[in-house]
Design an enzyme around this catalytic site. Structure first.
Site, PDB file in Angstrom:
ATOM      1  N   ASP A  33       1.923   2.070  -3.462  1.00  0.00           N
ATOM      2  CA  ASP A  33       1.152   1.267  -2.518  1.00  0.00           C
ATOM      3  C   ASP A  33       1.708   1.471  -1.109  1.00  0.00           C
ATOM      4  O   ASP A  33       2.915   1.510  -0.904  1.00  0.00           O
ATOM      5  CB  ASP A  33       1.210  -0.220  -2.907  1.00  0.00           C
ATOM      6  CG  ASP A  33       0.139  -1.036  -2.205  1.00  0.00           C
ATOM      7  OD1 ASP A  33      -0.825  -1.462  -2.879  1.00  0.00           O
ATOM      8  OD2 ASP A  33       0.251  -1.235  -0.967  1.00  0.00           O
ATOM      9  N   ILE A  34       0.812   1.585  -0.133  1.00  0.00           N
ATOM     10  CA  ILE A  34       1.227   1.866   1.242  1.00  0.00           C
ATOM     11  C   ILE A  34       1.925   0.662   1.879  1.00  0.00           C
ATOM     12  O   ILE A  34       2.672   0.818   2.848  1.00  0.00           O
ATOM     13  CB  ILE A  34      -0.003   2.300   2.078  1.00  0.00           C
ATOM     14  CG1 ILE A  34       0.429   3.109   3.302  1.00  0.00           C
ATOM     15  CG2 ILE A  34      -0.864   1.110   2.479  1.00  0.00           C
ATOM     16  CD1 ILE A  34      -0.737   3.810   3.995  1.00  0.00           C
ATOM     17  N   ASN A  91      -7.224  -7.059  -8.999  1.00  0.00           N
ATOM     18  CA  ASN A  91      -8.159  -7.937  -8.307  1.00  0.00           C
ATOM     19  C   ASN A  91      -9.571  -7.384  -8.471  1.00  0.00           C
ATOM     20  O   ASN A  91      -9.788  -6.177  -8.341  1.00  0.00           O
ATOM     21  CB  ASN A  91      -7.801  -8.020  -6.820  1.00  0.00           C
ATOM     22  CG  ASN A  91      -6.477  -8.720  -6.588  1.00  0.00           C
ATOM     23  OD1 ASN A  91      -6.226  -9.766  -7.179  1.00  0.00           O
ATOM     24  ND2 ASN A  91      -5.631  -8.147  -5.748  1.00  0.00           N
ATOM     25  N   VAL A 100     -10.112  -2.888  -1.827  1.00  0.00           N
ATOM     26  CA  VAL A 100     -10.581  -1.504  -1.977  1.00  0.00           C
ATOM     27  C   VAL A 100     -11.515  -1.454  -3.192  1.00  0.00           C
ATOM     28  O   VAL A 100     -11.091  -1.765  -4.314  1.00  0.00           O
ATOM     29  CB  VAL A 100      -9.391  -0.534  -2.167  1.00  0.00           C
ATOM     30  CG1 VAL A 100      -9.900   0.892  -2.320  1.00  0.00           C
ATOM     31  CG2 VAL A 100      -8.418  -0.641  -0.990  1.00  0.00           C
ATOM     32  N   HIS A 104      -8.282  -0.597  -9.274  1.00  0.00           N
ATOM     33  CA  HIS A 104      -6.862  -0.243  -9.205  1.00  0.00           C
ATOM     34  C   HIS A 104      -6.052  -1.331  -9.883  1.00  0.00           C
ATOM     35  O   HIS A 104      -6.347  -2.513  -9.734  1.00  0.00           O
ATOM     36  CB  HIS A 104      -6.383  -0.034  -7.766  1.00  0.00           C
ATOM     37  CG  HIS A 104      -6.827  -1.090  -6.806  1.00  0.00           C
ATOM     38  ND1 HIS A 104      -8.128  -1.181  -6.339  1.00  0.00           N
ATOM     39  CD2 HIS A 104      -6.156  -2.107  -6.215  1.00  0.00           C
ATOM     40  CE1 HIS A 104      -8.225  -2.195  -5.500  1.00  0.00           C
ATOM     41  NE2 HIS A 104      -7.042  -2.787  -5.414  1.00  0.00           N
ATOM     42  N   HIS A 106      -2.383  -2.895  -9.952  1.00  0.00           N
ATOM     43  CA  HIS A 106      -1.082  -2.965  -9.288  1.00  0.00           C
ATOM     44  C   HIS A 106      -0.001  -3.078 -10.369  1.00  0.00           C
ATOM     45  O   HIS A 106      -0.153  -3.861 -11.316  1.00  0.00           O
ATOM     46  CB  HIS A 106      -0.984  -4.222  -8.424  1.00  0.00           C
ATOM     47  CG  HIS A 106      -1.979  -4.317  -7.303  1.00  0.00           C
ATOM     48  ND1 HIS A 106      -1.656  -4.048  -5.988  1.00  0.00           N
ATOM     49  CD2 HIS A 106      -3.288  -4.678  -7.296  1.00  0.00           C
ATOM     50  CE1 HIS A 106      -2.731  -4.248  -5.218  1.00  0.00           C
ATOM     51  NE2 HIS A 106      -3.736  -4.642  -5.988  1.00  0.00           N
TER      52      HIS A 106
HETATM   53  P1  5GP Z   1      -6.421  -5.082  -3.470  1.00  0.00           P
HETATM   54  O1  5GP Z   1      -6.251  -6.162  -2.440  1.00  0.00           O
HETATM   55  O2  5GP Z   1      -7.772  -4.395  -3.328  1.00  0.00           O
HETATM   56  O3  5GP Z   1      -6.131  -5.537  -4.855  1.00  0.00           O
HETATM   57  O4  5GP Z   1      -5.298  -4.016  -3.159  1.00  0.00           O
HETATM   58  C1  5GP Z   1      -5.482  -2.914  -2.340  1.00  0.00           C
HETATM   59  C2  5GP Z   1      -4.131  -2.277  -2.158  1.00  0.00           C
HETATM   60  O5  5GP Z   1      -4.317  -0.968  -1.634  1.00  0.00           O
HETATM   61  C3  5GP Z   1      -3.211  -3.024  -1.180  1.00  0.00           C
HETATM   62  O6  5GP Z   1      -2.007  -3.393  -1.860  1.00  0.00           O
HETATM   63  C4  5GP Z   1      -2.973  -2.011  -0.060  1.00  0.00           C
HETATM   64  O7  5GP Z   1      -1.670  -2.056   0.461  1.00  0.00           O
HETATM   65  C5  5GP Z   1      -3.275  -0.680  -0.738  1.00  0.00           C
HETATM   66  N1  5GP Z   1      -3.784   0.347   0.150  1.00  0.00           N
HETATM   67  C6  5GP Z   1      -4.764   0.208   1.079  1.00  0.00           C
HETATM   68  N2  5GP Z   1      -4.976   1.383   1.710  1.00  0.00           N
HETATM   69  C7  5GP Z   1      -4.098   2.269   1.172  1.00  0.00           C
HETATM   70  C8  5GP Z   1      -3.840   3.645   1.429  1.00  0.00           C
HETATM   71  O8  5GP Z   1      -4.444   4.299   2.259  1.00  0.00           O
HETATM   72  N3  5GP Z   1      -2.871   4.238   0.663  1.00  0.00           N
HETATM   73  C9  5GP Z   1      -2.175   3.553  -0.290  1.00  0.00           C
HETATM   74  N4  5GP Z   1      -1.257   4.218  -0.978  1.00  0.00           N
HETATM   75  N5  5GP Z   1      -2.401   2.241  -0.549  1.00  0.00           N
HETATM   76  C10 5GP Z   1      -3.343   1.620   0.176  1.00  0.00           C
END
Ligand code: 5GP
Length: 121
Positions: A33-34, A91, A100, A104, A106
């Site tokens: 994760d970034i 999520n 996103v 995915h 986590h």
């Molecule tokens: P969500 O809130 O959709 O469950 O999690 C999305 C996750 O994607 C977040 O933890 C965020 O830090 C990660 N993320 C968003 N953009 C990028 C990216 O460009 N590269 C990577 N590696 N992670 C990302």
């Protein structure tokens, strides 16, 4: 929700945006994760075009489903948290703050993670 081919994880899968890869097989990709929220924070995604866990559960093949779960196990081993413990989270949709729109999972670990959720009001 229709799948958005330009979501950030679709672009990572196409190699348009770099990622720090942890694991890959025919059906899944895992990468760091970034913006990590724990010492270990890796994302595991299917290569197929699935918006969310609900979409994946409805449409993915048994092979894709098995591969995703096995990939989570591989990531836990690779990252060294299979024995110490880890948490998985996916999520889905607005109420869960899915940012996103590509499924995915986590994988969090590397420290005691505390209670599962902040208490809902
Ligand atoms: P969500 O809130 O959709 O469950 O999690 C999305 C996750 O994607 C977040 O933890 C965020 O830090 C990660 N993320 C968003 N953009 C990028 C990216 O460009 N590269 C990577 N590696 N992670 C990302």
């Amino acid at each position: 929700m229709a799948y958005d081919d330009n979501n950030i994880f679709a672009r990572i899968l196409r190699g348009e945006i770099p990622c720090t890869k942890v694991y890959e097989d025919a059906h899944t990709l895992a990468f760091e994760d970034i913006n990590p929220e724990a010492p270990i924070h890796t994302l595991v995604i299917p290569k197929g075009k699935y918006v969310s866990m609900a979409d994946f559960a409805a449409k993915a093949s048994d092979v894709e489903m098995g591969a995703l779960i096995r990939a989570v196990g591989k990531v836990a081993e690779i990252k060294g948290v299979a024995d110490s413990g880890f948490r998985i989270l996916a999520n889905a949709g607005d109420h869960a703050h899915q940012a996103v729109p590509h499924l995915h999972i986590h994988v969090f670990g590397g420290k005691a993670l505390g209670p599962m959720l902040v208490r809902a009001k």
